[in-house]
Design a protein around this motif. Sequence first.
Motif, PDB file in Angstrom:
ATOM      1  N   PHE A   1       0.785  -1.231   0.000  1.00 40.60           N
ATOM      2  CA  PHE A   1       0.000   0.000   0.000  1.00 40.60           C
ATOM      3  C   PHE A   1       0.821   1.286   0.000  1.00 40.60           C
ATOM      4  O   PHE A   1       0.344   2.319  -0.466  1.00 40.60           O
ATOM      5  CB  PHE A   1      -0.995   0.020   1.180  1.00 40.60           C
ATOM      6  CG  PHE A   1      -0.382  -0.114   2.545  1.00 40.60           C
ATOM      7  CD1 PHE A   1       0.117   0.987   3.223  1.00 40.60           C
ATOM      8  CD2 PHE A   1      -0.324  -1.352   3.177  1.00 40.60           C
ATOM      9  CE1 PHE A   1       0.661   0.871   4.491  1.00 40.60           C
ATOM     10  CE2 PHE A   1       0.208  -1.485   4.447  1.00 40.60           C
ATOM     11  CZ  PHE A   1       0.705  -0.373   5.108  1.00 40.60           C
TER      12      PHE A   1
ATOM     13  N   PRO B   1       3.349   2.212  -1.940  1.00 42.56           N
ATOM     14  CA  PRO B   1       3.581   2.805  -3.265  1.00 42.56           C
ATOM     15  C   PRO B   1       2.452   3.740  -3.705  1.00 42.56           C
ATOM     16  O   PRO B   1       2.717   4.844  -4.206  1.00 42.56           O
ATOM     17  CB  PRO B   1       3.688   1.577  -4.181  1.00 42.56           C
ATOM     18  CG  PRO B   1       4.259   0.517  -3.283  1.00 42.56           C
ATOM     19  CD  PRO B   1       3.575   0.748  -1.962  1.00 42.56           C
ATOM     20  N   ASP B   2       1.195   3.336  -3.510  1.00 46.74           N
ATOM     21  CA  ASP B   2       0.076   4.197  -3.890  1.00 46.74           C
ATOM     22  C   ASP B   2       0.022   5.450  -3.024  1.00 46.74           C
ATOM     23  O   ASP B   2      -0.193   6.566  -3.517  1.00 46.74           O
ATOM     24  CB  ASP B   2      -1.245   3.434  -3.759  1.00 46.74           C
ATOM     25  CG  ASP B   2      -1.410   2.366  -4.830  1.00 46.74           C
ATOM     26  OD1 ASP B   2      -0.733   2.464  -5.875  1.00 46.74           O
ATOM     27  OD2 ASP B   2      -2.202   1.430  -4.616  1.00 46.74           O
ATOM     28  N   ILE B   3       0.206   5.261  -1.719  1.00 46.21           N
ATOM     29  CA  ILE B   3       0.139   6.407  -0.804  1.00 46.21           C
ATOM     30  C   ILE B   3       1.238   7.411  -1.106  1.00 46.21           C
ATOM     31  O   ILE B   3       1.005   8.622  -1.190  1.00 46.21           O
ATOM     32  CB  ILE B   3       0.236   5.918   0.655  1.00 46.21           C
ATOM     33  CG1 ILE B   3      -0.992   5.082   1.017  1.00 46.21           C
ATOM     34  CG2 ILE B   3       0.386   7.100   1.619  1.00 46.21           C
ATOM     35  CD1 ILE B   3      -0.899   4.395   2.368  1.00 46.21           C
TER      36      ILE B   3
ATOM     37  N   ALA C   1       2.996   7.794  -3.846  1.00 48.61           N
ATOM     38  CA  ALA C   1       2.861   8.428  -5.163  1.00 48.61           C
ATOM     39  C   ALA C   1       1.987   9.668  -5.064  1.00 48.61           C
ATOM     40  O   ALA C   1       2.333  10.746  -5.585  1.00 48.61           O
ATOM     41  CB  ALA C   1       2.291   7.434  -6.168  1.00 48.61           C
ATOM     42  N   SER C   2       0.850   9.540  -4.370  1.00 45.92           N
ATOM     43  CA  SER C   2      -0.054  10.690  -4.207  1.00 45.92           C
ATOM     44  C   SER C   2       0.568  11.757  -3.310  1.00 45.92           C
ATOM     45  O   SER C   2       0.478  12.962  -3.591  1.00 45.92           O
ATOM     46  CB  SER C   2      -1.387  10.223  -3.612  1.00 45.92           C
ATOM     47  OG  SER C   2      -2.027   9.306  -4.472  1.00 45.92           O
TER      48      SER C   2
ATOM     49  N   ARG D   1      -6.357  -9.761  -4.646  1.00 46.62           N
ATOM     50  CA  ARG D   1      -5.952  -9.135  -5.905  1.00 46.62           C
ATOM     51  C   ARG D   1      -5.662 -10.182  -6.979  1.00 46.62           C
ATOM     52  O   ARG D   1      -5.836  -9.944  -8.164  1.00 46.62           O
ATOM     53  CB  ARG D   1      -4.732  -8.249  -5.669  1.00 46.62           C
ATOM     54  CG  ARG D   1      -4.356  -7.385  -6.854  1.00 46.62           C
ATOM     55  CD  ARG D   1      -3.270  -6.388  -6.520  1.00 46.62           C
ATOM     56  NE  ARG D   1      -2.058  -7.012  -6.032  1.00 46.62           N
ATOM     57  CZ  ARG D   1      -1.606  -6.898  -4.793  1.00 46.62           C
ATOM     58  NH1 ARG D   1      -2.276  -6.188  -3.899  1.00 46.62           N
ATOM     59  NH2 ARG D   1      -0.489  -7.503  -4.410  1.00 46.62           N
TER      60      ARG D   1
ATOM     61  N   TYR E   1      -6.034   6.650   3.495  1.00 42.67           N
ATOM     62  CA  TYR E   1      -6.001   5.605   2.468  1.00 42.67           C
ATOM     63  C   TYR E   1      -6.760   4.367   2.955  1.00 42.67           C
ATOM     64  O   TYR E   1      -7.559   3.779   2.231  1.00 42.67           O
ATOM     65  CB  TYR E   1      -4.560   5.259   2.134  1.00 42.67           C
ATOM     66  CG  TYR E   1      -4.407   4.125   1.139  1.00 42.67           C
ATOM     67  CD1 TYR E   1      -4.392   4.378  -0.236  1.00 42.67           C
ATOM     68  CD2 TYR E   1      -4.250   2.812   1.575  1.00 42.67           C
ATOM     69  CE1 TYR E   1      -4.237   3.343  -1.148  1.00 42.67           C
ATOM     70  CE2 TYR E   1      -4.089   1.759   0.667  1.00 42.67           C
ATOM     71  CZ  TYR E   1      -4.086   2.039  -0.691  1.00 42.67           C
ATOM     72  OH  TYR E   1      -3.939   1.007  -1.586  1.00 42.67           O
TER      73      TYR E   1
ATOM     74  N   SER F   1     -10.515   2.813   1.846  1.00 39.93           N
ATOM     75  CA  SER F   1     -10.470   1.506   1.185  1.00 39.93           C
ATOM     76  C   SER F   1     -11.321   0.454   1.894  1.00 39.93           C
ATOM     77  O   SER F   1     -11.440  -0.667   1.442  1.00 39.93           O
ATOM     78  CB  SER F   1      -9.029   0.993   1.101  1.00 39.93           C
ATOM     79  OG  SER F   1      -8.479   0.795   2.394  1.00 39.93           O
TER      80      SER F   1
END
Length: 299
Positions: free
Chosen positions: A107, A109-111, A113-114, A249, A294, A298
């Motif tokens: 998780f 990487p997504d956090i 990036a934003s 996933r 996040y 989710s």
Amino acid sequence: MKLELKDFLLFVQVAKTGSLTRAAEQCFLSLAATSARIKAMEEEAGMPLLIREARGVRLTPPGEAFLFHARAMLQQAQQLEADLQEYGAGLRGHVRVFANTTAVTEFLPDILASYLTAHPHISVDLQERSNAVIASDIREGRADLGIIAGEVDTHGLTSVHFSTDRLVLVAPDEPRWSSLQAVNFSQVLHERFVGMHRDSTLQTFLSQIALQLGHTLKLRIQVSNYDAMCRMVAAGVGVAVVPESAAQRSSSLARLLQIELIDSWAVRPRYMLVREGVTLGSHVQELMQAVEQYHHTSL
């Protein structure tokens, strides 16, 4: 001890070459000056750091310890120089984050990036560590923010629970697995496993659990991410323990089954760790808020 970085650099060269003469040449010093500086270090330490021999020198046990810390000091100095260069180029903040395998791969990487897109003048140093080491590193100030799963010693730390992680068993879609809804880890220790890379915090944790149960995991292959693990399992290579999010996933993969692990340790609360009593910078607080947000959205 009143030592300078140039002293550490010289000692590292002496240890590397095993020779005062060669170290002197590489540091552009005379042999006499090199000998004098090494002697001064030993006087500061109050004990011999080198054993002089006919063909060179070798480290004493205190010398080995000195070498370890000398290298660490030089690395810290290099990191300081790099950080200051970034600040000179317009950087306004730097966050050091130590996290376990699941956080690093699932998780963050997504956090991040934003977060980094929204904060163009902030940089993040993200490193994977084991849960216990993360707690120690935060306590000793080597990182600003730690992200762990499970219970650790939080003395001197402030912990913030932000979600709960669950580990599950994934197995190939075969008759002997298809009828199972839940298992204990001990029931599958005779199986061949697909594992994460050897430095993975999850792999280390599972190996320790297996040893406590009197077994050694039979690893057929170790890969670098959970998606690859699930693909290997679906192909019939073995079974694996992965976070539930990774299993879900990969649920579209043919021939992949998800089976509940009923061991108590399979349910792992996730925490963010910071040093107790430390005033956090706004960029650290904003990153913590991003992690909480996040996982809240989710749900």
